[in-house]
Design a protein around this motif. Sequence first.
Motif, PDB file in Angstrom:
ATOM      1  N   SER A  17       0.814  -1.210   0.000  1.00 20.27           N
ATOM      2  CA  SER A  17       0.000   0.000   0.000  1.00 20.27           C
ATOM      3  C   SER A  17       0.852   1.267   0.000  1.00 20.27           C
ATOM      4  O   SER A  17       0.392   2.304  -0.404  1.00 20.27           O
ATOM      5  CB  SER A  17      -0.952  -0.005   1.196  1.00 20.27           C
ATOM      6  OG  SER A  17      -0.227   0.105   2.394  1.00 20.27           O
ATOM      7  N   ALA A  20       1.256   2.744  -3.569  1.00 21.56           N
ATOM      8  CA  ALA A  20       0.052   3.112  -4.305  1.00 21.56           C
ATOM      9  C   ALA A  20       0.083   4.594  -4.665  1.00 21.56           C
ATOM     10  O   ALA A  20       0.680   5.405  -3.977  1.00 21.56           O
ATOM     11  CB  ALA A  20      -1.181   2.815  -3.451  1.00 21.56           C
ATOM     12  N   ASP A  79      -5.365   0.598  -3.846  1.00 21.19           N
ATOM     13  CA  ASP A  79      -4.256   0.096  -4.652  1.00 21.19           C
ATOM     14  C   ASP A  79      -4.833  -0.658  -5.845  1.00 21.19           C
ATOM     15  O   ASP A  79      -5.846  -1.345  -5.720  1.00 21.19           O
ATOM     16  CB  ASP A  79      -3.363  -0.838  -3.826  1.00 21.19           C
ATOM     17  CG  ASP A  79      -2.124  -1.266  -4.594  1.00 21.19           C
ATOM     18  OD1 ASP A  79      -1.466  -0.397  -5.196  1.00 21.19           O
ATOM     19  OD2 ASP A  79      -1.813  -2.465  -4.604  1.00 21.19           O
TER      20      ASP A  79
END
Length: 147
Positions: A17, A20, A79
């Motif tokens: 994450s 992202a 994401d």
Amino acid sequence: MCEEHRTDATPETIVASRHAPPRPDRPAEARRAVERAVSERCRATHTPCDAQALSDALLVTSELTTNAILHGGGIIDFDVTVEGRAVRVSVSDRSTALPVAKEPVDRQGRWRPGGHGWPIVCRLAHDVRVTDLPSGGKCITAMVPLS
């Protein structure tokens, strides 16, 4: 509920994450990110993009992000990754409550609005996972086939 898997957060999930792009605040922004990721993969691999498969991925993205906003206290992470012949969309929110499908008709026999998003996600994605986040909340990840 579809056959999702609820798991504890893993260091892998947390690391992924961090890479992202900026978190979308609206479903339209999330759809643009998915469309961009899929289009870039198609260009890079010199393969045509399946319009119906992309449409399915965009619909799943809309449903997950809308549900996070309406029922999960907002989108806290997002994401998108194209993996082989599928797109992985992950949406995190503040709620620990699992998604549910509403009955389409209430006790008086009247049709209810809404409640169709989770069944749509379950039908279009070939794998759906719900992961508890260490800081509270959950992450729902859906793998949508691209062909």
